[in-house]
Design a protein around this motif. Structure first.
Motif, PDB file in Angstrom:
ATOM      1  N   THR A 209       0.458  -1.086  -0.382  1.00 41.38           N
ATOM      2  CA  THR A 209       0.137  -0.285   0.302  1.00 41.38           C
ATOM      3  C   THR A 209       1.025   1.156  -0.115  1.00 41.38           C
ATOM      4  N   ARG A 210       0.977   2.154  -0.639  1.00 39.54           N
ATOM      5  CA  ARG A 210       0.845   3.581  -0.654  1.00 39.54           C
ATOM      6  C   ARG A 210       0.296   4.921  -1.295  1.00 39.54           C
ATOM      7  N   ASN A 211       1.077   5.453  -0.217  1.00 38.29           N
ATOM      8  CA  ASN A 211       0.161   7.309   0.291  1.00 38.29           C
ATOM      9  C   ASN A 211      -1.111   6.960   0.866  1.00 38.29           C
ATOM     10  N   LEU A 212      -1.997   5.567   1.831  1.00 40.25           N
ATOM     11  CA  LEU A 212      -2.636   5.509   3.041  1.00 40.25           C
ATOM     12  C   LEU A 212      -3.241   6.965   3.306  1.00 40.25           C
ATOM     13  N   ARG A 213      -4.090   7.147   3.155  1.00 44.19           N
ATOM     14  CA  ARG A 213      -4.895   8.743   4.309  1.00 44.19           C
ATOM     15  C   ARG A 213      -6.118   9.487   3.755  1.00 44.19           C
ATOM     16  N   PRO A 214      -6.952  10.338   4.610  1.00 43.96           N
ATOM     17  CA  PRO A 214      -8.144  10.728   4.678  1.00 43.96           C
ATOM     18  C   PRO A 214      -8.256  11.099   2.680  1.00 43.96           C
ATOM     19  N   ALA A 215      -9.323  10.725   2.350  1.00 45.29           N
ATOM     20  CA  ALA A 215      -9.570  11.829   1.004  1.00 45.29           C
ATOM     21  C   ALA A 215      -9.622  12.847   1.795  1.00 45.29           C
ATOM     22  N   GLY A 216      -9.029  14.042   0.028  1.00 46.37           N
ATOM     23  CA  GLY A 216      -8.975  14.556   0.137  1.00 46.37           C
ATOM     24  C   GLY A 216      -7.473  15.552   0.159  1.00 46.37           C
ATOM     25  N   PHE A 217      -6.833  14.785   1.045  1.00 52.61           N
ATOM     26  CA  PHE A 217      -5.336  15.151   0.927  1.00 52.61           C
ATOM     27  C   PHE A 217      -4.276  14.768   0.516  1.00 52.61           C
ATOM     28  N   PRO A 218      -2.821  15.668   0.351  1.00 50.61           N
ATOM     29  CA  PRO A 218      -1.822  15.256  -0.173  1.00 50.61           C
ATOM     30  C   PRO A 218      -1.273  13.911  -0.416  1.00 50.61           C
ATOM     31  N   ALA A 219      -0.912  13.257  -1.030  1.00 50.91           N
ATOM     32  CA  ALA A 219       0.001  11.921  -0.980  1.00 50.91           C
ATOM     33  C   ALA A 219       1.156  11.981   0.115  1.00 50.91           C
ATOM     34  N   ILE A 220       1.612  13.579  -0.121  1.00 55.50           N
ATOM     35  CA  ILE A 220       3.132  13.273   0.759  1.00 55.50           C
ATOM     36  C   ILE A 220       1.740  12.797   2.788  1.00 55.50           C
ATOM     37  N   PHE A 221       0.805  13.595   3.048  1.00 54.92           N
ATOM     38  CA  PHE A 221       0.941  12.700   4.153  1.00 54.92           C
ATOM     39  C   PHE A 221      -0.256  11.325   4.307  1.00 54.92           C
ATOM     40  N   GLY A 222      -0.055  10.624   3.086  1.00 50.69           N
ATOM     41  CA  GLY A 222      -0.143   9.327   3.319  1.00 50.69           C
ATOM     42  C   GLY A 222       1.038   8.406   4.226  1.00 50.69           C
ATOM     43  N   HIS A 223       0.329   7.213   4.448  1.00 49.72           N
ATOM     44  CA  HIS A 223       1.540   6.268   4.633  1.00 49.72           C
ATOM     45  C   HIS A 223       1.750   5.180   3.720  1.00 49.72           C
ATOM     46  N   ASN A 224       2.679   4.568   3.506  1.00 51.01           N
ATOM     47  CA  ASN A 224       2.907   3.022   3.313  1.00 51.01           C
ATOM     48  C   ASN A 224       3.430   2.511   3.742  1.00 51.01           C
ATOM     49  N   PHE A 225       2.794   1.185   3.382  1.00 49.66           N
ATOM     50  CA  PHE A 225       3.456  -0.028   4.429  1.00 49.66           C
ATOM     51  C   PHE A 225       2.812  -1.373   3.995  1.00 49.66           C
ATOM     52  N   PHE A 226       3.688  -2.631   4.335  1.00 50.32           N
ATOM     53  CA  PHE A 226       2.505  -4.140   4.044  1.00 50.32           C
ATOM     54  C   PHE A 226       1.480  -4.783   4.498  1.00 50.32           C
ATOM     55  N   LEU A 227       0.168  -5.130   3.955  1.00 48.13           N
ATOM     56  CA  LEU A 227      -0.559  -5.560   4.567  1.00 48.13           C
ATOM     57  C   LEU A 227      -0.986  -6.662   4.621  1.00 48.13           C
ATOM     58  N   ALA A 228      -0.988  -7.986   5.334  1.00 48.57           N
ATOM     59  CA  ALA A 228      -1.647  -8.748   5.477  1.00 48.57           C
ATOM     60  C   ALA A 228      -2.930  -8.680   5.501  1.00 48.57           C
ATOM     61  N   GLY A 229      -4.497  -9.393   5.358  1.00 47.30           N
ATOM     62  CA  GLY A 229      -5.850  -8.679   5.948  1.00 47.30           C
ATOM     63  C   GLY A 229      -6.257 -10.866   5.541  1.00 47.30           C
ATOM     64  N   TYR A 230      -6.949 -11.096   6.218  1.00 48.63           N
ATOM     65  CA  TYR A 230      -7.979 -12.782   6.942  1.00 48.63           C
ATOM     66  C   TYR A 230      -9.328 -12.525   6.845  1.00 48.63           C
ATOM     67  N   ARG A 231      -9.722 -12.681   5.036  1.00 50.82           N
ATOM     68  CA  ARG A 231     -10.654 -12.271   5.210  1.00 50.82           C
ATOM     69  C   ARG A 231     -12.075 -13.846   5.051  1.00 50.82           C
ATOM     70  N   ILE A 232     -12.980 -13.464   4.876  1.00 47.38           N
ATOM     71  CA  ILE A 232     -14.022 -14.765   4.396  1.00 47.38           C
ATOM     72  C   ILE A 232     -15.463 -14.301   4.037  1.00 47.38           C
ATOM     73  N   PHE A 233     -15.636 -14.591   3.026  1.00 51.40           N
ATOM     74  CA  PHE A 233     -16.484 -14.714   1.946  1.00 51.40           C
ATOM     75  C   PHE A 233     -18.333 -14.286   2.444  1.00 51.40           C
ATOM     76  N   THR A 234     -18.820 -13.420   2.579  1.00 52.04           N
ATOM     77  CA  THR A 234     -19.978 -13.648   3.242  1.00 52.04           C
ATOM     78  C   THR A 234     -20.921 -12.800   2.370  1.00 52.04           C
ATOM     79  N   ARG A 235     -22.207 -12.700   3.747  1.00 50.96           N
ATOM     80  CA  ARG A 235     -23.240 -11.716   2.223  1.00 50.96           C
ATOM     81  C   ARG A 235     -23.688 -11.378   3.645  1.00 50.96           C
ATOM     82  N   LEU A 236     -24.322 -10.069   3.694  1.00 53.76           N
ATOM     83  CA  LEU A 236     -24.898  -9.485   4.392  1.00 53.76           C
ATOM     84  C   LEU A 236     -27.253  -9.537   4.227  1.00 53.76           C
TER      85      LEU A 236
END
Length: 251
Positions: free
Chosen positions: A56-83
């Motif tokens: 992930t690159r430049n994670l930030r609140p919408a509307g903020f310039p990319a310079i305020f973003g965070h760079n990182f790796f993530l691994a997400g574990y998720r199950i396919f579901t319906r609500l």
């Protein structure tokens, strides 16, 4: 759940790379991991737990310039579901079990603003031509992931034993889904809608895999089947502000 964990504002990021591996389990085996109010999304009697790794690159609140973003790796574990909501809507999405990241700040911010259960890991990756070796571990050294992949789509057949007849069918359980579901203490769910551009996944071949979560209850002793594996690169992504949904399936 704290109010701040309701994903209180839109967020944007660029995904440099996403690799997702989906594993088929008997639906009953996944049931203890899915709270009341959600239904496991199945294919031919199997439910699917996906490990999604995101550079992930430049994670930030919408509307903020990319310079305020965070760079990182993530691994997400998720199950396919319906609500199914109380007003009759049917939403297909993901129940996030756990998220691991190599970013100190993302553990704090992620747990403050979402119900995605962040924890910190150390990342090691080796790239040799089209081959990628990824391993992650907790600070105490306990392994959480160990994967060897070939990123050349010409070398990517459906995994042996996959319940899917072809890649087109397998794509239905590759993610991302439009929504994520985080349960609240009152039986309702915080729902976050995501949107992306240029989402064109291509198959990858998995040479070897080990997933630490599968050695933990209630999955201990259950043999999952690798169902598919995809890679996507250079995608802009946006998460909208969360909203609360009540489910008629909740006791």
């Amino acid at each position: 759940m704290f109010l701040s964990q309701s994903h209180p504002f839109p967020v944007v990021a660029r995904f440099e790379r996403v690799i997702a591996l989906s594993f088929a389990f008997p639906a009953d085996a996944l049931a203890p991991l899915v709270p009341a109010g959600l239904e496991i999304d199945t294919y031919e009697g199997s439910g699917f737990l996906t490990v999604a790794m995101v550079w992930t690159r430049n994670l930030r609140p919408a509307g903020f310039p990319a310079i305020f973003g965070h760079n990182f790796f993530l691994a997400g574990y998720r199950i396919f579901t319906r609500l199914r909501s109380a007003d009759g809507r049917k939403l297909r999405g993901l129940r996030i079990l756990r998220t691991e990241t190599d970013g100190h700040s993302m553990v704090l911010l992620g747990n403050l603003m979402t119900g995605y259960n962040y924890r910190r890991i150390r990342l090691r990756q080796i790239i040799e031509g089209n081959d990628l070796h990824i391993s992650t571990a907790l600070p105490d050294g306990k392994s959480t992931l160990d994967l060897k992949l070939c990123l050349d789509p010409a070398d990517a057949a459906l995994p042996a034993g996959s319940p899917f007849p072809d890649w087109r069918t397998a794509r239905r359980f590759a993610g991302p889904m439009p929504f994520t579901f985080s349960p609240k203490s009152d039986g309702s769910f915080v729902v976050v809608e995501g949107g992306r551009e240029n989402w064109h996944p291509r198959p990858v071949a998995v040479r070897q895999w080990s997933v630490g979560l599968f050695d933990e209850p209630p999955l201990t002793g259950i043999a999952p089947v690798l169902a598919n594996a995809f890679i996507i690169e250079n995608v802009d992504y946006r998460w909208e502000r969360g909203f609360v949904v009540n489910s008629p399936l909740t006791p």
